[in-house]
Design a protein around this motif. Structure first.
Motif, mmCIF file in Angstrom:
data_model
loop_
_atom_site.group_PDB
_atom_site.id
_atom_site.type_symbol
_atom_site.label_atom_id
_atom_site.label_comp_id
_atom_site.label_asym_id
_atom_site.label_seq_id
_atom_site.Cartn_x
_atom_site.Cartn_y
_atom_site.Cartn_z
ATOM 1 N N SER A 124 0.830 -1.208 0.000
ATOM 2 C CA SER A 124 0.000 0.000 0.000
ATOM 3 C C SER A 124 0.858 1.249 0.000
ATOM 4 C CB SER A 124 -0.922 0.009 1.228
ATOM 5 O OG SER A 124 -1.902 -0.999 1.144
ATOM 6 N N TYR A 125 1.920 1.230 0.815
ATOM 7 C CA TYR A 125 2.806 2.395 0.870
ATOM 8 C C TYR A 125 3.518 2.579 -0.463
ATOM 9 C CZ TYR A 125 6.039 5.852 2.747
ATOM 10 O OH TYR A 125 6.731 7.011 2.980
ATOM 11 N N LEU A 127 2.424 1.790 -3.339
ATOM 12 C CA LEU A 127 1.436 2.292 -4.297
ATOM 13 C C LEU A 127 1.037 3.735 -4.002
ATOM 14 C CD1 LEU A 127 -0.841 -0.866 -4.471
ATOM 15 C CD2 LEU A 127 0.518 0.042 -6.365
ATOM 16 N N GLY A 128 1.231 4.158 -2.762
ATOM 17 C CA GLY A 128 0.878 5.523 -2.384
ATOM 18 C C GLY A 128 -0.590 5.702 -2.075
ATOM 19 N N GLU A 129 -1.299 4.604 -1.769
ATOM 20 C CA GLU A 129 -2.711 4.709 -1.407
ATOM 21 C C GLU A 129 -3.117 3.534 -0.530
ATOM 22 O OE1 GLU A 129 -5.350 3.196 -4.902
ATOM 23 O OE2 GLU A 129 -3.746 4.390 -5.795
ATOM 24 N N HIS A 130 -4.125 3.766 0.313
ATOM 25 C CA HIS A 130 -4.590 2.733 1.233
ATOM 26 C C HIS A 130 -5.299 1.620 0.486
ATOM 27 C CE1 HIS A 130 -6.212 0.819 4.773
ATOM 28 N NE2 HIS A 130 -7.424 0.913 4.264
ATOM 29 N N ARG A 131 -5.052 0.370 0.921
ATOM 30 C CA ARG A 131 -5.712 -0.790 0.338
ATOM 31 C C ARG A 131 -6.322 -1.635 1.454
ATOM 32 N NH1 ARG A 131 -4.986 0.977 -4.412
ATOM 33 N NH2 ARG A 131 -4.217 -0.277 -6.147
ATOM 34 N N GLU A 132 -7.613 -1.934 1.358
ATOM 35 C CA GLU A 132 -8.242 -2.861 2.304
ATOM 36 C C GLU A 132 -7.742 -4.270 2.055
ATOM 37 O OE1 GLU A 132 -10.110 -2.786 4.913
ATOM 38 O OE2 GLU A 132 -10.437 -0.625 5.011
ATOM 39 N N THR A 134 -5.086 -6.636 -0.861
ATOM 40 C CA THR A 134 -4.024 -6.519 -1.856
ATOM 41 C C THR A 134 -4.271 -7.493 -3.001
ATOM 42 O OG1 THR A 134 -2.494 -5.967 -0.070
ATOM 43 C CG2 THR A 134 -1.527 -6.570 -2.181
ATOM 44 N N ASP A 138 -1.345 -5.511 -7.589
ATOM 45 C CA ASP A 138 -0.684 -4.618 -6.639
ATOM 46 C C ASP A 138 0.725 -5.107 -6.302
ATOM 47 O OD1 ASP A 138 -2.986 -3.087 -6.498
ATOM 48 O OD2 ASP A 138 -3.720 -4.067 -4.680
#
Length: 219
Positions: A124-125, A127-132, A134, A138
């Motif tokens: 997530s980091y 990618l630069g966005e929050h993920r519930e 994966t 991703d």
């Protein structure tokens, strides 16, 4: 954001808190040098206080928290930057003290075995966005923060770890576990010593729960 990316300010902080920041300053692939070094807490902010004062207060607090662990960190042949990186994963992955220590134990075991850490929050980091959750796509992101792609502990912290997460990263549970997975609906974490057991737990607690939830939505 402008301040924590200001080279002069970062260098000043490095000179004032060398035990804390020397390894962060030496790291070459971090997105932000001070990521993970601003201790999460409640701070009193007074009108006459400058932004520099406030950020330094957070760095100073992290320095105070880390100081008691410096000897043990050195004995583990790790440095503060690596410990705070592990702690930032643990902060995202576990909630209870027991789970954090067990997750830390899993990370240490995987590092000792030469395995990838494969912690989803690092993706997530990257990618630069929050993920519930994966996805396989991703996992393909090419970033030094992606612990599914690159070995070792990682480029640096992915957030600001609490004292509990830092302590867990310094004192992991002694365990034979090499895998863990979390049920995002219940918060329960399941541990396994081998991959076959890991897959069985995934099918029992994760895949089935998702299927039941989807079917209930369809109805």
């Amino acid at each position: 954001m402008d301040l924590i990316q200001n080279d002069e300010f970062v260098e000043q902080m490095g000179e004032k808190y060398p035990d804390l920041l020397k390894d962060a300053l030496a790291a070459e692939e971090t997105r932000y040098v001070l990521e993970g070094y601003l201790f999460p807490a409640t701070y009193d902010i007074f009108e006459e206080k400058t932004l520099e004062d406030t950020v330094e207060q957070m760095i100073s607090r992290m320095n105070q928290v880390v100081q008691p662990y410096l000897e043990v960190i050195s004995e583990r042949n790790l440095n503060v930057h690596e410990i705070l990186t592990l702690a930032s994963y643990i902060e995202k992955e576990g909630v209870s003290e027991e789970d954090r220590e067990l997750i830390s134990g899993v990370f240490y075991n995987r590092l000792e075995e030469g395995m990838l850490l494969q912690t989803d929050p690092s993706v997530s980091y990257a990618l630069g966005e929050h993920r519930e959750s994966t996805t396989y796509k991703d996992l393909e992101v090419d970033s030094p923060y992606n612990t599914y792609k690159y070995s070792g502990i990682g480029a640096g912290p992915i957030g600001s770890p609490s004292k509990g997460a830092i302590e867990a990263s310094v004192y992991p549970a002694e365990t034979d576990y090499l895998y863990f997975l979390a049920d995002i609906h219940t918060g329960n974490i399941y541990y396994a010593e081998d991959y076959d057991e890991h897959l069985r737990l995934k099918e029992e607690y994760i895949d089935n729960n998702q299927y039941i939830k989807i079917k209930s939505i369809e109805k």
